[in-house]
Design an enzyme around this catalytic site. Sequence first.
Site, mmCIF file in Angstrom:
data_model
loop_
_atom_site.group_PDB
_atom_site.id
_atom_site.type_symbol
_atom_site.label_atom_id
_atom_site.label_comp_id
_atom_site.label_asym_id
_atom_site.label_seq_id
_atom_site.Cartn_x
_atom_site.Cartn_y
_atom_site.Cartn_z
ATOM 1 N N ASP A 151 0.780 -1.238 0.000
ATOM 2 C CA ASP A 151 0.000 0.000 0.000
ATOM 3 C C ASP A 151 0.810 1.285 0.000
ATOM 4 O O ASP A 151 0.329 2.322 0.451
ATOM 5 C CB ASP A 151 -0.900 -0.010 1.240
ATOM 6 C CG ASP A 151 -0.103 -0.276 2.516
ATOM 7 O OD1 ASP A 151 1.113 -0.016 2.505
ATOM 8 O OD2 ASP A 151 -0.684 -0.751 3.505
ATOM 9 N N GLU A 154 -0.069 -9.191 -1.081
ATOM 10 C CA GLU A 154 -0.627 -8.650 0.179
ATOM 11 C C GLU A 154 -1.871 -7.800 -0.122
ATOM 12 O O GLU A 154 -1.997 -6.645 0.287
ATOM 13 C CB GLU A 154 0.414 -7.836 0.962
ATOM 14 C CG GLU A 154 0.069 -7.704 2.440
ATOM 15 C CD GLU A 154 1.126 -6.932 3.240
ATOM 16 O OE1 GLU A 154 2.153 -7.541 3.595
ATOM 17 O OE2 GLU A 154 0.930 -5.741 3.497
ATOM 18 N N GLU A 198 -2.144 5.150 3.032
ATOM 19 C CA GLU A 198 -2.069 3.748 2.599
ATOM 20 C C GLU A 198 -3.439 3.119 2.320
ATOM 21 O O GLU A 198 -3.572 2.289 1.420
ATOM 22 C CB GLU A 198 -1.312 2.915 3.641
ATOM 23 C CG GLU A 198 0.185 3.203 3.720
ATOM 24 C CD GLU A 198 0.543 4.411 4.573
ATOM 25 O OE1 GLU A 198 -0.375 5.094 5.096
ATOM 26 O OE2 GLU A 198 1.738 4.697 4.721
ATOM 27 N N HIS A 229 6.893 5.397 12.983
ATOM 28 C CA HIS A 229 7.218 6.190 11.791
ATOM 29 C C HIS A 229 6.018 6.724 11.022
ATOM 30 O O HIS A 229 6.164 7.547 10.119
ATOM 31 C CB HIS A 229 8.070 5.366 10.829
ATOM 32 C CG HIS A 229 7.288 4.273 10.137
ATOM 33 N ND1 HIS A 229 6.522 4.510 9.020
ATOM 34 C CD2 HIS A 229 7.138 2.963 10.401
ATOM 35 C CE1 HIS A 229 5.947 3.380 8.641
ATOM 36 N NE2 HIS A 229 6.291 2.433 9.465
ATOM 37 N N ARG A 284 3.164 8.384 8.963
ATOM 38 C CA ARG A 284 2.943 9.780 8.581
ATOM 39 C C ARG A 284 1.876 10.459 9.443
ATOM 40 O O ARG A 284 2.058 11.588 9.899
ATOM 41 C CB ARG A 284 2.475 9.831 7.125
ATOM 42 C CG ARG A 284 3.371 10.606 6.209
ATOM 43 C CD ARG A 284 2.948 10.377 4.767
ATOM 44 N NE ARG A 284 4.126 10.022 3.967
ATOM 45 C CZ ARG A 284 4.956 10.902 3.430
ATOM 46 N NH1 ARG A 284 4.752 12.185 3.585
ATOM 47 N NH2 ARG A 284 5.990 10.511 2.712
ATOM 48 N N HIS A 295 13.635 5.127 12.288
ATOM 49 C CA HIS A 295 13.390 5.368 10.860
ATOM 50 C C HIS A 295 14.238 6.560 10.416
ATOM 51 O O HIS A 295 14.563 7.428 11.228
ATOM 52 C CB HIS A 295 11.890 5.682 10.696
ATOM 53 C CG HIS A 295 11.396 5.647 9.283
ATOM 54 N ND1 HIS A 295 11.659 6.642 8.376
ATOM 55 C CD2 HIS A 295 10.649 4.738 8.623
ATOM 56 C CE1 HIS A 295 11.091 6.352 7.222
ATOM 57 N NE2 HIS A 295 10.465 5.186 7.337
#
Length: 367
Positions: free
Chosen positions: A96, A118, A132, A205, A207, A238
């Site tokens: 994604d 996936e 995503e 991490h 967003r 990250h």
Amino acid sequence: MKKIMLVFGTRPEAIKMCPLVKELKKRKNIKTIVCVTGQHREMLDQVLRAFNVVPDYDLQIMKEKQDLFDVTVNILTKIKNVLRKESPDVCLVHGDTSTTFATALACFYLHIAIGHVEAGLRTYNLNSPWPEEFNRHAVSIVAKYNFCPTTLSRDNLIREGINPKTIYITGNTAIDALKTTVSEEYNNKYLEWAKNSRLIMLTAHRRENIGEPMIHMFRAIKRIVDEFDDVKVIYPIHMNPLVREIANNVLGGEERIKIIEPLEVIDFHNFLARSFMILTDSGGIQEEAPSLGKPVLVMRDTTERPEGIKAGTLKLVGTDEGTIYKNIKILLENDDEYKKMSRAQNPYGDGTACKQIANILEGDNIC
Ligand code: UD1
Ligand code: UDP
């Protein structure tokens, strides 16, 4: 001879696609081409090195603090010529990310068949995870092959009206990778440092968590470390500079918290296997931890991986400081609760997902 191109660009995609590259390369009737977008750089290269995969194409699009426009536009523009030149029978994308979405869109424009590895994961909340959830919905509209990890992900697609003939349940290729990485003999200087303590592995991490939610997460962890002398935290951070800034502000300078560079995947899996518990907002780690029997507190409001919640190893704790603190404390103080969450279970297949996907692609008359 069928020509299959795999396109990926970030660390988690690479971890789950490299085993598939290896499997496809073993097949005599398939010509395998690998194109990386370079949406990630160092973190992608780490995985390519670990799996010994050398891409045929590298679009090299990453720049510091890139936004979603930068990533999408640059991939779309640069991948056009690669797809035109190679004209694969099927192009495989994973999951994604922006790499996944932009590549699927480019394939759609060029009438190239898409295989989605996936497929079918959903929260049905377009803001979480963001962007995503949109990306994976969009790919499902155009994919010709949907490789779902579980029956739940298959059911999502069926409910959305996707043609059942395009759907295959294969398990998750993450488990294929995990089978080869964890070893009893493994050691490392950071694990030596954490010896005789209860080790919490931390990653964060997403967003949508950058800003206040992430500050909350880190404050909760700091409170725990201040209160429990036997707890140590390792945070392989990250590379996003925005994440680093917040982490250093809130967690920097703590003696029992080590913020370290991203670990090679083999190291990371072994760290997880030695930990007491895991705190994360990651997607992939939610798939790996149930196999390892480690309790995971998922610092998000939603998850597209309800299988782990059902198995009892994952708990959604959101991003509120007090709630995260309270849930970590329960696991540290209540042995029964800890035991309940630390039974090893694996809802994601038997580690043969790559073989199954390769069989389907090899067997199907796709030309
Ligand atoms: C991306 C995916 C997310 C996935 C995550 C895995 C999208 C929209 N998001 O988010 O779904 O969970 O990868 O980690 O596709 N950076 C480096 N070196 C690297 C990698 C990143 O310096 O090797 C820095 C760059 O400054 C970059 C920033 O991190 O601008 C963010 O990277 P990006 O790929 O845009 O977003 P992620 O948050 O990593
Ligand atoms: N991982 C790794 N090194 C680290 C942290 C994570 O190799 O230092 C692996 C982890 O085992 C999992 C994947 O990276 O397979 C998860 O990636 P990430 O959390 O960046 O992305 P997400 O899964 O949330 O998309």
